[in-house]
Write a protein that holds these residues in place. Structure first.
Motif, PDB file in Angstrom:
ATOM      1  N   GLY A 253       0.818  -1.204   0.000  1.00 38.76           N
ATOM      2  CA  GLY A 253       0.000   0.000   0.000  1.00 38.76           C
ATOM      3  C   GLY A 253       0.855   1.259   0.000  1.00 38.76           C
ATOM      4  N   PRO A 254       0.273   2.403   0.381  1.00 39.85           N
ATOM      5  CA  PRO A 254       1.041   3.657   0.366  1.00 39.85           C
ATOM      6  C   PRO A 254       2.068   3.702   1.487  1.00 39.85           C
ATOM      7  CG  PRO A 254      -1.157   4.020   1.250  1.00 39.85           C
ATOM      8  CD  PRO A 254      -1.128   2.598   0.751  1.00 39.85           C
ATOM      9  N   ILE A 255       3.161   4.435   1.231  1.00 39.54           N
ATOM     10  CA  ILE A 255       4.213   4.645   2.224  1.00 39.54           C
ATOM     11  C   ILE A 255       4.483   6.140   2.285  1.00 39.54           C
ATOM     12  CG2 ILE A 255       6.541   4.036   2.984  1.00 39.54           C
ATOM     13  CD1 ILE A 255       6.436   1.640   1.113  1.00 39.54           C
ATOM     14  N   GLN A 256       4.350   6.732   3.461  1.00 33.82           N
ATOM     15  CA  GLN A 256       4.539   8.167   3.617  1.00 33.82           C
ATOM     16  C   GLN A 256       6.020   8.541   3.529  1.00 33.82           C
ATOM     17  OE1 GLN A 256       1.984  10.407   3.746  1.00 33.82           O
ATOM     18  NE2 GLN A 256       0.802   8.546   3.286  1.00 33.82           N
ATOM     19  N   PRO A 257       6.333   9.804   3.228  1.00 35.18           N
ATOM     20  CA  PRO A 257       7.740  10.224   3.134  1.00 35.18           C
ATOM     21  C   PRO A 257       8.508   9.936   4.422  1.00 35.18           C
ATOM     22  CG  PRO A 257       6.293  11.929   2.278  1.00 35.18           C
ATOM     23  CD  PRO A 257       5.400  10.899   2.909  1.00 35.18           C
ATOM     24  N   GLY A 258       9.658   9.311   4.285  1.00 37.60           N
ATOM     25  CA  GLY A 258      10.506   9.006   5.437  1.00 37.60           C
ATOM     26  C   GLY A 258      10.063   7.823   6.265  1.00 37.60           C
ATOM     27  N   ALA A 259       8.937   7.220   5.934  1.00 37.82           N
ATOM     28  CA  ALA A 259       8.407   6.120   6.739  1.00 37.82           C
ATOM     29  C   ALA A 259       9.047   4.800   6.344  1.00 37.82           C
ATOM     30  CB  ALA A 259       6.896   6.030   6.589  1.00 37.82           C
ATOM     31  N   THR A 260       9.145   3.894   7.311  1.00 35.24           N
ATOM     32  CA  THR A 260       9.624   2.534   7.092  1.00 35.24           C
ATOM     33  C   THR A 260       8.492   1.570   7.408  1.00 35.24           C
ATOM     34  OG1 THR A 260      11.895   3.124   7.661  1.00 35.24           O
ATOM     35  CG2 THR A 260      11.331   0.801   7.754  1.00 35.24           C
ATOM     36  N   THR A 261       8.263   0.641   6.528  1.00 38.87           N
ATOM     37  CA  THR A 261       7.171  -0.304   6.722  1.00 38.87           C
ATOM     38  C   THR A 261       7.470  -1.272   7.858  1.00 38.87           C
ATOM     39  OG1 THR A 261       8.087  -1.942   5.193  1.00 38.87           O
ATOM     40  CG2 THR A 261       6.695  -0.219   4.254  1.00 38.87           C
ATOM     41  N   ASP A 262       6.442  -1.945   8.313  1.00 40.37           N
ATOM     42  CA  ASP A 262       6.649  -3.057   9.224  1.00 40.37           C
ATOM     43  C   ASP A 262       7.440  -4.161   8.516  1.00 40.37           C
ATOM     44  OD1 ASP A 262       5.176  -1.770  11.158  1.00 40.37           O
ATOM     45  OD2 ASP A 262       3.293  -2.735  10.581  1.00 40.37           O
ATOM     46  N   THR A 263       8.039  -5.015   9.290  1.00 28.02           N
ATOM     47  CA  THR A 263       8.798  -6.118   8.723  1.00 28.02           C
ATOM     48  C   THR A 263       7.857  -7.165   8.146  1.00 28.02           C
ATOM     49  OG1 THR A 263      10.622  -5.782  10.253  1.00 28.02           O
ATOM     50  CG2 THR A 263      10.450  -7.940   9.231  1.00 28.02           C
ATOM     51  N   TYR A 264       8.119  -7.568   6.935  1.00 26.32           N
ATOM     52  CA  TYR A 264       7.354  -8.629   6.277  1.00 26.32           C
ATOM     53  C   TYR A 264       8.148  -9.923   6.406  1.00 26.32           C
ATOM     54  CZ  TYR A 264       5.588 -11.492   2.420  1.00 26.32           C
ATOM     55  OH  TYR A 264       5.107 -12.513   1.664  1.00 26.32           O
ATOM     56  N   ALA A 265       7.586 -10.881   7.102  1.00 27.81           N
ATOM     57  CA  ALA A 265       8.260 -12.156   7.306  1.00 27.81           C
ATOM     58  C   ALA A 265       7.793 -13.177   6.273  1.00 27.81           C
ATOM     59  CB  ALA A 265       7.996 -12.694   8.709  1.00 27.81           C
ATOM     60  N   TYR A 266       8.726 -13.905   5.730  1.00 30.25           N
ATOM     61  CA  TYR A 266       8.392 -15.027   4.859  1.00 30.25           C
ATOM     62  C   TYR A 266       9.299 -16.191   5.254  1.00 30.25           C
ATOM     63  CZ  TYR A 266      12.539 -13.526   2.219  1.00 30.25           C
ATOM     64  OH  TYR A 266      13.806 -13.161   1.860  1.00 30.25           O
ATOM     65  N   TRP A 267       8.961 -17.384   4.785  1.00 31.03           N
ATOM     66  CA  TRP A 267       9.603 -18.583   5.296  1.00 31.03           C
ATOM     67  C   TRP A 267      10.319 -19.337   4.170  1.00 31.03           C
ATOM     68  CZ3 TRP A 267       9.457 -18.980  10.491  1.00 31.03           C
ATOM     69  CH2 TRP A 267       8.495 -18.201  11.150  1.00 31.03           C
ATOM     70  N   ILE A 268      11.467 -19.891   4.541  1.00 30.54           N
ATOM     71  CA  ILE A 268      12.306 -20.639   3.599  1.00 30.54           C
ATOM     72  C   ILE A 268      12.517 -22.047   4.152  1.00 30.54           C
ATOM     73  CG2 ILE A 268      14.611 -20.812   2.557  1.00 30.54           C
ATOM     74  CD1 ILE A 268      12.951 -18.616   1.379  1.00 30.54           C
ATOM     75  N   ALA A 269      12.432 -23.026   3.292  1.00 28.97           N
ATOM     76  CA  ALA A 269      12.732 -24.411   3.690  1.00 28.97           C
ATOM     77  C   ALA A 269      13.539 -25.084   2.587  1.00 28.97           C
ATOM     78  CB  ALA A 269      11.450 -25.193   3.946  1.00 28.97           C
ATOM     79  N   VAL A 270      14.352 -26.050   2.988  1.00 31.58           N
ATOM     80  CA  VAL A 270      15.148 -26.842   2.041  1.00 31.58           C
ATOM     81  C   VAL A 270      14.528 -28.230   1.949  1.00 31.58           C
ATOM     82  CG1 VAL A 270      17.424 -27.716   1.462  1.00 31.58           C
ATOM     83  CG2 VAL A 270      17.205 -25.536   2.665  1.00 31.58           C
ATOM     84  N   PHE A 271      14.129 -28.619   0.748  1.00 29.18           N
ATOM     85  CA  PHE A 271      13.522 -29.929   0.527  1.00 29.18           C
ATOM     86  C   PHE A 271      14.517 -30.852  -0.157  1.00 29.18           C
ATOM     87  CE2 PHE A 271       9.971 -27.006   0.708  1.00 29.18           C
ATOM     88  CZ  PHE A 271       9.018 -27.698   1.447  1.00 29.18           C
ATOM     89  N   HIS A 272      14.552 -32.106   0.316  1.00 28.76           N
ATOM     90  CA  HIS A 272      15.359 -33.122  -0.364  1.00 28.76           C
ATOM     91  C   HIS A 272      14.564 -33.668  -1.546  1.00 28.76           C
ATOM     92  CE1 HIS A 272      17.015 -37.269  -0.909  1.00 28.76           C
ATOM     93  NE2 HIS A 272      18.103 -36.535  -0.989  1.00 28.76           N
ATOM     94  N   LEU A 273      15.184 -33.703  -2.705  1.00 30.47           N
ATOM     95  CA  LEU A 273      14.491 -34.156  -3.905  1.00 30.47           C
ATOM     96  C   LEU A 273      14.295 -35.669  -3.880  1.00 30.47           C
ATOM     97  CD1 LEU A 273      16.361 -31.993  -6.583  1.00 30.47           C
ATOM     98  CD2 LEU A 273      14.155 -31.535  -5.487  1.00 30.47           C
ATOM     99  N   ASP A 274      13.108 -36.104  -4.289  1.00 32.07           N
ATOM    100  CA  ASP A 274      12.825 -37.538  -4.335  1.00 32.07           C
ATOM    101  C   ASP A 274      13.823 -38.251  -5.251  1.00 32.07           C
ATOM    102  OD1 ASP A 274      10.633 -37.429  -2.651  1.00 32.07           O
ATOM    103  OD2 ASP A 274       9.251 -36.971  -4.296  1.00 32.07           O
ATOM    104  N   GLY A 275      14.412 -39.319  -4.724  1.00 33.71           N
ATOM    105  CA  GLY A 275      15.335 -40.123  -5.507  1.00 33.71           C
ATOM    106  C   GLY A 275      16.725 -39.556  -5.629  1.00 33.71           C
ATOM    107  N   ALA A 276      16.976 -38.353  -5.084  1.00 32.28           N
ATOM    108  CA  ALA A 276      18.312 -37.768  -5.181  1.00 32.28           C
ATOM    109  C   ALA A 276      19.204 -38.322  -4.098  1.00 32.28           C
ATOM    110  CB  ALA A 276      18.222 -36.252  -5.058  1.00 32.28           C
ATOM    111  N   ALA A 277      20.493 -38.161  -4.276  1.00 28.71           N
ATOM    112  CA  ALA A 277      21.480 -38.629  -3.302  1.00 28.71           C
ATOM    113  C   ALA A 277      21.323 -37.871  -1.989  1.00 28.71           C
ATOM    114  CB  ALA A 277      22.885 -38.463  -3.860  1.00 28.71           C
ATOM    115  N   MET A 278      21.728 -38.543  -0.901  1.00 22.47           N
ATOM    116  CA  MET A 278      21.706 -37.913   0.413  1.00 22.47           C
ATOM    117  C   MET A 278      23.057 -37.298   0.769  1.00 22.47           C
ATOM    118  SD  MET A 278      18.764 -38.202   2.059  1.00 22.47           S
ATOM    119  CE  MET A 278      17.214 -39.124   2.037  1.00 22.47           C
TER     120      MET A 278
END
Length: 311
Positions: A253-278
Motif C-alpha cells: 500500500g502507500p508509504i509516507q515520506p521518510g516512513a519505514t514499513t513493518d517487517t514482512y516475514a516469509y519462510w524458507i525451507a530446504v527440501f530433499h528431492l525424491d530419488g536424489a542422493a543424500m
C-alpha cells in the motif's frame, strides 16, 4: 535585472523570479511603462515531473497608477498570466516570460513614496512515476547438508547488493533484507519431497523505507527463490500456504515520506528431492527481491515577492 529565489518550502521544486530592478511609474505625458519578467522552475527532486505550469498575478500599493499584467499579442491588460513550464526531468529546469505594465489611472496622481508591487506566483505540477521490475536484489545463502541438525545459521541484516544490477540503486527506496546466510539440511529424515508442512523451516524478512519527499502511492515486491542445488530444492512460503512456491509477493500500500514499513516475514525451507542422493553439498541459493511502485502527486501552491516602484 534582479533575481530572487522564492521561499516556497516545496519538497519538489525551486522557484526563481527574474524581474527589472528599475520599475517606475510613467513619466509625465506617458501613459504606461511595459516590463518583461520571467519565472524559472527547477525540479530539485529525483522524481520526474510529468507536467508543470505557473500562474502569476499582481497587486500594488500605488495611488493613481496600476500594476497590471500585459498581453502583448492582443495589446490588453490581463488578470492572470498562465505560464507553461512543461515536463521536467530530475534536476531539470525551464523558464517562461511574462509582461507587466505600470500605467496612469488618474489624470493627476498625488506625489507618493515607498510604494510597492507584489508578484503572486502559483506553481502547479504533477508527478506520475512508476518502476515496474526496474531492478532486483540478489542475496546469497549457502545450503549445507548435515546429519546432526537443520535450520539456519549466520543471520544477516543488510541492504541488498545493487552492484550486480545494470542500473544504479533506486533513489527513492531502501530495502532491508534479513536472512540466514547458511541454510542447513539434515542428510536423512528431513523434508523428504515437498511435504505440506516441512519439519524445519526458517524465517526471513523484508522492510522498505520511502526516501522520497512525497508519498509512494503503492508499493509491491516479489521474492523469488533460485538455487543451484543438485540434491535439494529451496522453496518459500508467504503469509499463507502452500509450500513449494518459487515466488511470494505482497502489496504494502502507500508509504509516507521518510516512513519505514513493518517487517514482512516469509519462510524458507530446504527440501530433499525424491530419488536424489543424500550426500552433503554446498551450493548457493539466491533470495531475489524485485520491487515495483508508483508515485502520483499533485501540488498547487502560492508564493509572493514584493518590489519597490520608483515614483
Amino acid at each position: 535585472m534582479a533575481q530572487q529565489t522564492l521561499p516556497c518550502n516545496d519538497p519538489i521544486i525551486q522557484i526563481t523570479l527574474t524581474y527589472p530592478d528599475n520599475v517606475s511609474i510613467p513619466p509625465s505625458g506617458s501613459d504606461m511603462n511595459i516590463y518583461r519578467a520571467s519565472v524559472t522552475v527547477k525540479n530539485t527532486s529525483q522524481l520526474p515531473l510529468l507536467t508543470s505550469s505557473v500562474k502569476v498575478t499582481l497587486d500594488d500599493s500605488l495611488m493613481g497608477y496600476d500594476a497590471t499584467l500585459w498581453d502583448d499579442t492582443n495589446k490588453r491588460p490581463i488578470d492572470t498570466a498562465d505560464l507553461p513550464i512543461g515536463a521536467l526531468a530530475a534536476g531539470g529546469s525551464n523558464s517562461a516570460d511574462f509582461l507587466f505594465r505600470i500605467d496612469r489611472a488618474w489624470p493627476m496622481p498625488p506625489t507618493q513614496s515607498g510604494k510597492t508591487m507584489t508578484f503572486h506566483v502559483m506553481p502547479s505540477y504533477e508527478i506520475k512515476h512508476e518502476v515496474v521490475d526496474g531492478f532486483a536484489s540478489q542475496s546469497q545463502v549457502v545450503v549445507q547438508s548435515r546429519e546432526d541438525l537443520g535450520g539456519g545459521t549466520n543471520w544477516k541484516t543488510n541492504p541488498p547488493d545493487w552492484s550486480t544490477q545494470p542500473s544504479p540503486a533506486d533513489p527513492l527506496i531502501q530495502i532491508e533484507q534479513g536472512f540466514f546466510g547458511t541454510l542447513v539440511s539434515k542428510t536423512t529424515g528431513w523434508n523428504q519431497g515437498y511435504t505440506q508442512t516441512p519439519r524445519i523451516y526458517v524465517a526471513s524478512h523484508l522492510k522498505v523505507t520511502n526516501k522520497a519527499p512525497v508519498p509512494i502511492t503503492s508499493f509491491k515486491y516479489q521474492i523469488a527463490v533460485d538455487d543451484q542445488l543438485v540434491n535439494y530444492d529451496v522453496k518459500c512460503l508467504g503469509e499463507q500456504g502452500p509450500w513449494g512456491q518459487a515466488t511470494v509477493s505482497r502489496d504494502l500500500g502507500p508509504i509516507q515520506p521518510g516512513a519505514t514499513t513493518d517487517t514482512y516475514a516469509y519462510w524458507i525451507a530446504v527440501f530433499h528431492l525424491d530419488g536424489a542422493a543424500m550426500a552433503p553439498e554446498t551450493q548457493p541459493a539466491f533470495l531475489q527481491v524485485a520491487p515495483w511502485y508508483t508515485v502520483e502527486y499533485q501540488r498547487d501552491d502560492s508564493v509572493n515577492h514584493s518590489i519597490p516602484v520608483n515614483t
